[in-house]
Design an enzyme around this catalytic site. Structure first.
Site, PDB file in Angstrom:
ATOM      1  N   SER A 130     -20.705  10.928 -18.001  1.00 26.78           N
ATOM      2  CA  SER A 130     -19.826   9.981 -17.314  1.00 26.78           C
ATOM      3  C   SER A 130     -19.911  10.081 -15.806  1.00 26.78           C
ATOM      4  O   SER A 130     -19.500   9.178 -15.108  1.00 26.78           O
ATOM      5  CB  SER A 130     -18.390  10.203 -17.755  1.00 26.78           C
ATOM      6  N   LYS A 170     -12.358   4.716 -25.312  1.00 24.03           N
ATOM      7  CA  LYS A 170     -13.087   3.904 -24.348  1.00 24.03           C
ATOM      8  C   LYS A 170     -13.381   2.511 -24.884  1.00 24.03           C
ATOM      9  O   LYS A 170     -12.675   1.570 -24.568  1.00 24.03           O
ATOM     10  CB  LYS A 170     -14.367   4.633 -23.951  1.00 24.03           C
ATOM     11  N   HIS A 189     -18.617   8.269 -24.382  1.00 23.90           N
ATOM     12  CA  HIS A 189     -18.852   7.057 -23.600  1.00 23.90           C
ATOM     13  C   HIS A 189     -19.833   6.117 -24.252  1.00 23.90           C
ATOM     14  O   HIS A 189     -19.848   4.937 -23.973  1.00 23.90           O
ATOM     15  CB  HIS A 189     -19.350   7.435 -22.205  1.00 23.90           C
TER      16      HIS A 189
END
Lengths: 564, 80
Positions: free
Chosen positions: A323, A383, A351
């Site tokens: 990230s 996410k 992610h």
């Protein structure tokens, strides 16, 4: 004949040994039969570019990832800036110590003056004297759904960020470039939201018990089956907290006498989990397969320290998308290594799940690999799915074992039903099981936005880190004052960004991080890009020394001419 | 960057100076301390170089003249 060949062999071996002795300078150096060739050792890495992958045969499409080197002058000036700020920090600490000025932050109490000091280490110094000065760029309160646009609560400070006051006004429609809302499922209207509301009416918001006791609902079972189908694994398990999924599920998997090989940029939750497990941890260089292979070979050749018994298990821990760097794990190579050296692989797709791959099934889908090659598939719902929690997927034996042994399964309350419903609805949309092409559209939109946004920033001359397909876009700022200035100038132009400084990155590599979302329209991205270019000129952020493509003068130059 | 006038250019330059030295994030009184220290140091450097460099230059010139210059006739004086 035999004698001569024997002596030859012996001679050869002796030769080798002496050579090796000379080269390595120590006994027991592992022979070099690596899968992945080592690059030439004494090459000066002018650019950490990984365009030409040494094992391109493993990849089905080009894997282009780059980390442009920091310009030397910028690095020197950055250190100088930190030096000046540190001097002023010491000066202010001196004033605080002699009570010439008031200390607004936690400090040693008068009654405890002979105790061990609590606020003396570098992190405290950094918070007091560097972070507080630009604190207005973080923890901005919001008052709407953090979708593509967001409303911010306006706040002012009268004492240089020590305290904030709300003015009562709202900064409307700030373009949100900071949320991990990759597929745009952070909405308060639409199919997911109404399904979640219905579920709230049917189930309430939670049962306040663990899955093992009376907290297990049919919606959880449904969710787990759906996740397993989505990932293409035998079985899966959902947890109510993403961080705890990592930190509490590594300890039951490995223990004393096991080895964890961890990427140096792994998330704090993985690091915590690895430490809690009590296994030996060795760290390999970020996404560097030579480094990983060397550690694997050494581990197998030498075994545990002192006893030299073989390791019980070797677990490789990697993330899908990192990230802070925006890089994608070299999964085909990791899997090749894992198979060759018989290690286990723990893949954190926090992610990448939903954000990568033609079907949104994460990094495994992106590389077109078999999910069964990854032993432990971990990911979060926070996410891409616009919910909360995490999952672990894998073989049925693994999941059954975790159900009995994982701390976050045994002691944590079960996931709230509306959250579970949000995940089910959004996952079904991604899979196309709701009978529409909405999910496909979002995935396509995200990948288009990512490519467009990254290409434009690169053309403007910013230093952008990471893989071309990763929706996390770090833009390098370097200097400490530019962190604060960038956040403030972008907010002035009505764009909310995340700026990242020291504890999360190396001290000189401060950056701004944009997260592209499927909810962003082309107009929003263009507005954001225009503002970024403007701020980039104002703050002189266009550090890149790469040759820019000449054929695309594009709208940026024309528009900037018009504006000026 | 395009500027309307010289003044704007100067303010942009000052902004760059603030950013690069990092004093952009400091409080105004700290900024003025930094600026006054820096500018007084620069002023002293300029002043000392104005005062001393001509002297040193002259001395150096004389020194080199003595070494590389032609043989002075005075060394060949008669000894009687």
């Amino acid at each position: 004949m035999t004698e001569s060949s024997g002596s030859k062999l012996l001679n050869g071996e002796a030769c080798q040994r002496t050579l090796r002795g000379k080269n390595a300078g120590k006994n027991g150096f592992v022979k070099n039969h690596c899968v992945f060739e080592h690059p030439r050792k004494y090459r000066r890495p002018t650019e950490r570019s990984q365009n030409a992958a040494p094992n391109s045969s493993l990849y089905k499409k080009p894997f282009s990832e780059s980390f442009e080197e920091t310009p030397l002058l910028v690095a020197v000036l950055t250190y100088m800036g930190y030096g000046i700020l540190t001097i002023f920090g010491y000066f202010r600490d001196f004033l605080r110590h002699w009570n010439i000025e008031k200390c607004h932050i936690a400090h040693e109490r008068e009654q405890q003056k002979d105790f061990v000091p609590l606020y003396q280490d570098f992190e405290n110094f950094y918070t007091r004297n560097l972070y507080m000065r630009i604190r207005d760029n973080w923890n901005r309160p919001i008052c709407s759904v953090p979708g593509a646009k967001v409303d911010l609560v306006e706040r002012v400070t009268h004492n240089y960020n020590w305290t904030f006051e709300h003015t009562g006004k709202v900064v409307k429609d700030v373009i949100n470039m900071g949320s991990y809302n990759y597929l745009g499922f952070a909405e308060n209207t639409g199919a997911c939201a109404s399904a979640a509301i219905e579920t709230t009416h049917a189930y309430g918001v939670g049962v306040a018990s663990t899955r093992c006791e009376i907290g297990n609902l049919d919606i959880h079972e449904e969710l787990e089956q759906l996740v397993a189908r989505f990932l293409g694994v035998e079985s899966s398990m959902a947890f109510g907290m993403g961080f705890a999924t990592n930190s509490m599920n590594i300890p039951p998997l490995t223990g004393k006498g096991c080895l964890i090989l961890s990427d140096e940029l792994n998330h704090a939750s993985l690091v915590l989990g690895a430490r809690l497990s009590g296994s030996t941890i060795r760290v390999f260089k970020h996404n560097n397969m030579q480094s990983l292979e060397k550690l694997l070979r050494d581990a197998i050749a030498h075994g545990q320290p002192r006893t030299h018994r073989p390791w019980k298990k070797i677990l490789i821990v990697v993330e899908g998308i990192y990230s802070m760097e925006g890089s994608i794990v070299r999964l085909p190579e990791v899997i090749a290594l894992k198979k060759r050296y018989k290690a286990y692989l723990y893949l954190d797709e926090a992610h990448s799940i939903g954000a990568l791959g033609p079907n949104g099934r994460g990094v495994v889908d992106y590389f077109g690999l078999d999910p069964k090659d990854v032993d432990i598939m971990m990911g979060t719902f926070t996410k891409s799915f616009g919910a909360a929690g995490g999952y672990i997927g894998g073989r049925k034996e693994l999941i059954d074992y975790l159900r009995c042994h994982s701390h976050s399964a045994l002691y944590a309350t079960s996931m709230s039903p509306p959250v579970a419903q949000q995940i089910i609805s959004s996952m079904k949309i991604i899979m196309g099981e709701d009978g529409s092409t909405l999910g496909k559209d979002r995935l396509r939109q995200l990948s288009e936005n990512t490519t467009y946004f990254r290409r434009k920033l690169r053309e403007m001359g910013f230093i952008i880190y990471g893989n071309d397909d990763s929706p996390v876009v770090p833009l390098m700022l370097y200097m400490p004052a530019k962190i604060g200035a960038f956040g403030r100038e972008m907010l002035k132009r009505n764009i909310g960004t995340v700026v990242v400084g020291f504890p999360a990155t190396p001290i000189i590599e401060s950056r701004a991080r944009f997260c592209v979302s499927a909810a962003h329209t082309r107009e929003m991205l263009d507005t954001a890009l225009r503002a970024i270019s403007e701020v980039g000129d104002l703050l002189q952020l266009k550090y890149s020394r790469r040759e820019r493509p000449l054929s695309t003068p594009g709208w940026t130059y024309e528009e900037s001419l018009l504006q000026d | 960057m395009y500027f309307k006038n010289f003044r704007e250019y100067l303010s942009w330059l000052y902004f760059q100076y603030l950013l690069i030295t990092g004093i952009y994030v400091l409080e105004p009184w700290e900024k003025s301390i930094f600026n006054s220290i820096l500018f007084s140091a620069i002023a002293m450097v300029v002043y000392t170089s104005y005062v001393f460099i001509p002297i040193h230059l002259r001395l150096a010139l004389e020194f080199f003249h003595e070494i590389f210059g032609g043989q002075p006739e005075s060394t060949m004086t008669l000894m009687n």
